[in-house]
Enzyme design. Structure first.
Site, PDB file in Angstrom:
ATOM      1  N   CYS A  14      11.073  20.240 -16.356  1.00  0.00           N
ATOM      2  CA  CYS A  14      11.236  20.771 -15.002  1.00  0.00           C
ATOM      3  C   CYS A  14      12.718  21.043 -14.737  1.00  0.00           C
ATOM      4  O   CYS A  14      13.569  20.216 -15.074  1.00  0.00           O
ATOM      5  CB  CYS A  14      10.700  19.733 -14.017  1.00  0.00           C
ATOM      6  SG  CYS A  14      11.118  20.041 -12.305  1.00  0.00           S
ATOM      7  N   CYS A  20      16.291  15.080  -9.694  1.00  0.00           N
ATOM      8  CA  CYS A  20      15.260  14.361  -8.956  1.00  0.00           C
ATOM      9  C   CYS A  20      15.042  12.966  -9.517  1.00  0.00           C
ATOM     10  O   CYS A  20      15.094  11.980  -8.789  1.00  0.00           O
ATOM     11  CB  CYS A  20      13.982  15.205  -8.983  1.00  0.00           C
ATOM     12  SG  CYS A  20      12.467  14.326  -8.730  1.00  0.00           S
ATOM     13  N   CYS A  23      10.392  12.018 -12.425  1.00  0.00           N
ATOM     14  CA  CYS A  23       9.616  12.094 -13.671  1.00  0.00           C
ATOM     15  C   CYS A  23      10.508  11.614 -14.812  1.00  0.00           C
ATOM     16  O   CYS A  23      11.249  12.395 -15.407  1.00  0.00           O
ATOM     17  CB  CYS A  23       9.182  13.529 -13.932  1.00  0.00           C
ATOM     18  SG  CYS A  23       7.967  14.112 -12.760  1.00  0.00           S
ATOM     19  N   CYS A  97       6.734  21.489  -7.425  1.00  0.00           N
ATOM     20  CA  CYS A  97       6.921  20.356  -8.335  1.00  0.00           C
ATOM     21  C   CYS A  97       5.786  20.365  -9.340  1.00  0.00           C
ATOM     22  O   CYS A  97       4.644  20.662  -9.005  1.00  0.00           O
ATOM     23  CB  CYS A  97       6.919  19.068  -7.517  1.00  0.00           C
ATOM     24  SG  CYS A  97       6.584  17.589  -8.475  1.00  0.00           S
ATOM     25  N   GLN A 221      -6.295   6.748  -4.596  1.00  0.00           N
ATOM     26  CA  GLN A 221      -5.709   7.074  -5.901  1.00  0.00           C
ATOM     27  C   GLN A 221      -5.179   8.501  -5.885  1.00  0.00           C
ATOM     28  O   GLN A 221      -5.874   9.404  -5.420  1.00  0.00           O
ATOM     29  CB  GLN A 221      -6.779   6.923  -6.993  1.00  0.00           C
ATOM     30  CG  GLN A 221      -7.275   5.504  -7.168  1.00  0.00           C
ATOM     31  CD  GLN A 221      -6.338   4.652  -7.995  1.00  0.00           C
ATOM     32  OE1 GLN A 221      -5.344   5.138  -8.525  1.00  0.00           O
ATOM     33  NE2 GLN A 221      -6.637   3.371  -8.080  1.00  0.00           N
ATOM     34  N   TYR A 250      -8.600  -6.277  -3.626  1.00  0.00           N
ATOM     35  CA  TYR A 250      -7.550  -5.266  -3.460  1.00  0.00           C
ATOM     36  C   TYR A 250      -8.252  -3.896  -3.445  1.00  0.00           C
ATOM     37  O   TYR A 250      -7.922  -3.001  -4.213  1.00  0.00           O
ATOM     38  CB  TYR A 250      -6.520  -5.320  -4.589  1.00  0.00           C
ATOM     39  CG  TYR A 250      -5.952  -6.702  -4.869  1.00  0.00           C
ATOM     40  CD1 TYR A 250      -4.817  -7.139  -4.206  1.00  0.00           C
ATOM     41  CD2 TYR A 250      -6.545  -7.557  -5.810  1.00  0.00           C
ATOM     42  CE1 TYR A 250      -4.279  -8.391  -4.472  1.00  0.00           C
ATOM     43  CE2 TYR A 250      -6.018  -8.811  -6.074  1.00  0.00           C
ATOM     44  CZ  TYR A 250      -4.885  -9.224  -5.404  1.00  0.00           C
ATOM     45  OH  TYR A 250      -4.359 -10.457  -5.677  1.00  0.00           O
ATOM     46  N   GLU A 271      -9.371  -6.505   1.318  1.00  0.00           N
ATOM     47  CA  GLU A 271      -8.182  -5.647   1.332  1.00  0.00           C
ATOM     48  C   GLU A 271      -7.307  -6.058   2.517  1.00  0.00           C
ATOM     49  O   GLU A 271      -7.802  -6.408   3.578  1.00  0.00           O
ATOM     50  CB  GLU A 271      -8.661  -4.182   1.433  1.00  0.00           C
ATOM     51  CG  GLU A 271      -7.683  -3.180   1.956  1.00  0.00           C
ATOM     52  CD  GLU A 271      -6.492  -2.948   1.031  1.00  0.00           C
ATOM     53  OE1 GLU A 271      -6.673  -2.813  -0.184  1.00  0.00           O
ATOM     54  OE2 GLU A 271      -5.366  -2.919   1.571  1.00  0.00           O
ATOM     55  N   ASP A 319      -7.734  -5.041  -8.535  1.00  0.00           N
ATOM     56  CA  ASP A 319      -6.855  -3.875  -8.698  1.00  0.00           C
ATOM     57  C   ASP A 319      -5.608  -4.071  -7.836  1.00  0.00           C
ATOM     58  O   ASP A 319      -5.397  -3.350  -6.860  1.00  0.00           O
ATOM     59  CB  ASP A 319      -7.650  -2.619  -8.273  1.00  0.00           C
ATOM     60  CG  ASP A 319      -6.903  -1.335  -8.527  1.00  0.00           C
ATOM     61  OD1 ASP A 319      -5.808  -1.374  -9.120  1.00  0.00           O
ATOM     62  OD2 ASP A 319      -7.414  -0.271  -8.129  1.00  0.00           O
ATOM     63  N   CYS A 346      -1.613  -1.424 -12.504  1.00  0.00           N
ATOM     64  CA  CYS A 346      -0.665  -0.313 -12.592  1.00  0.00           C
ATOM     65  C   CYS A 346       0.685  -0.811 -13.111  1.00  0.00           C
ATOM     66  O   CYS A 346       1.676  -0.093 -13.023  1.00  0.00           O
ATOM     67  CB  CYS A 346      -0.525   0.386 -11.243  1.00  0.00           C
ATOM     68  SG  CYS A 346      -0.069  -0.738  -9.927  1.00  0.00           S
TER      69      CYS A 346
HETATM   70  N1  SAH Z   1      -8.866  -0.463  -5.609  1.00  0.00           N
HETATM   71  C1  SAH Z   1      -8.317   0.555  -4.756  1.00  0.00           C
HETATM   72  C2  SAH Z   1      -6.880   0.284  -4.287  1.00  0.00           C
HETATM   73  C3  SAH Z   1      -5.896  -0.223  -5.298  1.00  0.00           C
HETATM   74  S1  SAH Z   1      -4.208  -0.212  -4.770  1.00  0.00           S
HETATM   75  C4  SAH Z   1      -8.437   1.902  -5.423  1.00  0.00           C
HETATM   76  O1  SAH Z   1      -8.737   2.012  -6.611  1.00  0.00           O
HETATM   77  O2  SAH Z   1      -8.226   2.913  -4.735  1.00  0.00           O
HETATM   78  C5  SAH Z   1      -3.913  -1.845  -4.327  1.00  0.00           C
HETATM   79  C6  SAH Z   1      -4.440  -2.216  -2.942  1.00  0.00           C
HETATM   80  O3  SAH Z   1      -4.138  -3.607  -2.747  1.00  0.00           O
HETATM   81  C7  SAH Z   1      -3.809  -1.468  -1.783  1.00  0.00           C
HETATM   82  O4  SAH Z   1      -4.834  -0.890  -0.992  1.00  0.00           O
HETATM   83  C8  SAH Z   1      -3.073  -2.566  -0.985  1.00  0.00           C
HETATM   84  O5  SAH Z   1      -3.091  -2.366   0.416  1.00  0.00           O
HETATM   85  C9  SAH Z   1      -3.859  -3.805  -1.365  1.00  0.00           C
HETATM   86  N2  SAH Z   1      -3.159  -5.099  -1.257  1.00  0.00           N
HETATM   87  C10 SAH Z   1      -1.858  -5.368  -1.486  1.00  0.00           C
HETATM   88  N3  SAH Z   1      -1.619  -6.688  -1.368  1.00  0.00           N
HETATM   89  C11 SAH Z   1      -2.807  -7.274  -1.053  1.00  0.00           C
HETATM   90  C12 SAH Z   1      -3.202  -8.624  -0.808  1.00  0.00           C
HETATM   91  N4  SAH Z   1      -2.332  -9.614  -0.861  1.00  0.00           N
HETATM   92  N5  SAH Z   1      -4.503  -8.868  -0.530  1.00  0.00           N
HETATM   93  C13 SAH Z   1      -5.407  -7.846  -0.486  1.00  0.00           C
HETATM   94  N6  SAH Z   1      -5.082  -6.555  -0.714  1.00  0.00           N
HETATM   95  C14 SAH Z   1      -3.796  -6.257  -0.984  1.00  0.00           C
END
Ligand code: SAH
Length: 391
Positions: A14, A20, A23, A97, A221, A250, A271, A319, A346
């Site tokens: 890019c 930037c 990336c 971008c 996502q 999460y 969440e 997650d 992640c």
């Molecule tokens: N599983 C979902 C989101 C994953 S991202 C998906 O695939 O779309 C991680 C998420 O964890 C976010 O939504 C964030 O708000 C949440 N999070 C962060 N800290 C947390 C905690 N201590 N307890 C519960 N959720 C939390």
């Protein structure tokens, strides 16, 4: 191949890459990026077992369904919009971008060109003066719905209705426009107060056959093409049936839990973000998932409470954000004694730390599958399957 090799090594790099910095792997062709991510995953995770081949994208460009642009001016007064240069608050002007949705980029460039006509001043954070701070665009890749969020530093938005009409005329694909008020001295893009200027205030999108409502502040996502692959793998590893009880921790707007609810007996999602939980609850209704229930709490506190009440579960999806999970959460999972834990991460560094802890608690790592959710950047996503050991 080091991350430091020059941009010249990739003929498709890019033109903004060095300014930037968003990336980090622009110095590599996509094939090389995948090899780099594979090697990095192996360094961190090989000690737990075989790392599968990373799943990449056929077309690793314009995959981001959410685009955020900061607005400001150059010293000579020219209006600019784009991303902050890595590690600074200097705006790099972006017209298009490589990773962002092309429709979103066009909308942002058009908003930039409309500002003088509507006498809208960009916000100057050094002097706490002016109005327009950011524009956020989210597009549902399968629904085609488009949300535009105008983030202003004060509640007075001059000519907001005329501005909205003019924007809709240029971009009839926009389905909702939101005015977000963010007055504070803050690094957060969005403030708490919102006014809907057009449409419903949210967009919908479809993933793995489920429909999801997405509001301005909830996490969704950003690469839906790869997310479908990731979720399909997560479901395969979980081996659900109509008797399985599931926890989706999460859970964001409930995406994983609701895909699981199609097969599983019952699903509980937890969440922290109240906006996301609201979306998850309405998503459960929209998908007729009467077997799915969502709660707003810290995942560690919530699991500890369930574990203390003697609750058990068959499968846990987790997650967490980049910081990973906590001992409190993992200890409580272990008490609830699921056969399978599907850990989506992640950040392979915190994943390695948490896997280590699970192993000490009598779980075994069965699978590690990296996915490239963020081509051109150095971020790595992994799914890992843990199974309870039976002595
Ligand atoms: N599983 C979902 C989101 C994953 S991202 C998906 O695939 O779309 C991680 C998420 O964890 C976010 O939504 C964030 O708000 C949440 N999070 C962060 N800290 C947390 C905690 N201590 N307890 C519960 N959720 C939390």
């Amino acid at each position: 191949m080091s991350q430091k090799s020059t941009l010249k090594s990739n003929p498709d790099a890019c033109p903004l890459a060095s300014k930037c910095g968003g990336c980090q792997l622009q110095n590599m062709t996509y094939e090389r990026q995948l090899r780099w991510k594979q090697a990095r995953s192996e360094i961190l995770l090989k000690k737990f077992g075989k790392v599968s081949k990373i799943v990449g994208m056929d077309s690793p460009y314009h995959y981001r369904n959410k685009v955020q642009a900061a607005f400001g001016r150059t010293k000579s007064g020219k209006i600019i919009s784009g991303v902050y240069q890595s590690g600074s608050h200097r705006i790099v002007n972006v017209d298009s971008c490589m990773t962002e949705d092309e429709t979103a980029d066009k909308i942002i460039v058009d908003i930039r060109s409309m500002l003088p006509e509507f006498k809208i001043k960009t916000y100057d954070e050094d002097h706490n003066f002016g109005f327009l701070r950011h524009v956020l665009v989210k597009r549902g890749f399968s629904s085609g719905e488009v949300m535009v969020v105008i983030v202003g530093a004060e509640p007075r938005f001059p000519m907001k209705n005329k501005f909205t009409d003019a924007l809709l005329k240029k971009h009839p694909e926009i389905t909702t426009v939101i005015f977000n008020i963010n007055p504070g001295k803050t690094n957060l893009v969005l403030g708490k107060r919102e006014e809907i200027l057009f449409g419903s205030g949210y967009i919908e999108d479809t993933l793995c056959g489920c429909t999801f409502r997405i509001s301005s502040r909830s996490f969704y996502q950003i690469n839906p093409v790869q997310t479908e692959k990731l979720y399909n793998k997560a479901m395969e590893l979980a081996q659900l049936n109509e008797n399985t009880s599931v926890i989706d921790a999460y859970c964001g707007i409930g995406t994983i839990g609701l895909v699981a609810a199609k097969t599983a007996g019952n699903v509980i999602g937890v969440e922290l973000n109240p906006d996301a939980v609201k979306d998850a609850i309405s998503n459960a209704k929209a998908n007729n998932a009467e077997n799915a229930h969502f709660y707003c709490a810290d995942a560690g506190d919530f699991m500890e409470e369930l574990a203390m009440q003697g609750e058990k579960t068959d499968v846990v999806f987790m997650d967490p954000p980049r910081a990973g999970s906590t001992k409190k959460f993992i200890d409580s999972v272990v008490k609830m004694s699921p056969e399978r834990v599907v850990y989506i991460s992640c950040n392979p560094e915190t994943l390695a730390r948490d896997l280590e802890y699970f192993i000490r608690k009598n779980y075994q790592v069965k699978r590690i599958c990296p996915y490239d959710m963020f081509p051109q950047t150095n971020h790595i996503e992994c799914i890992s399957l843990l199974i309870k050991k039976h002595e």
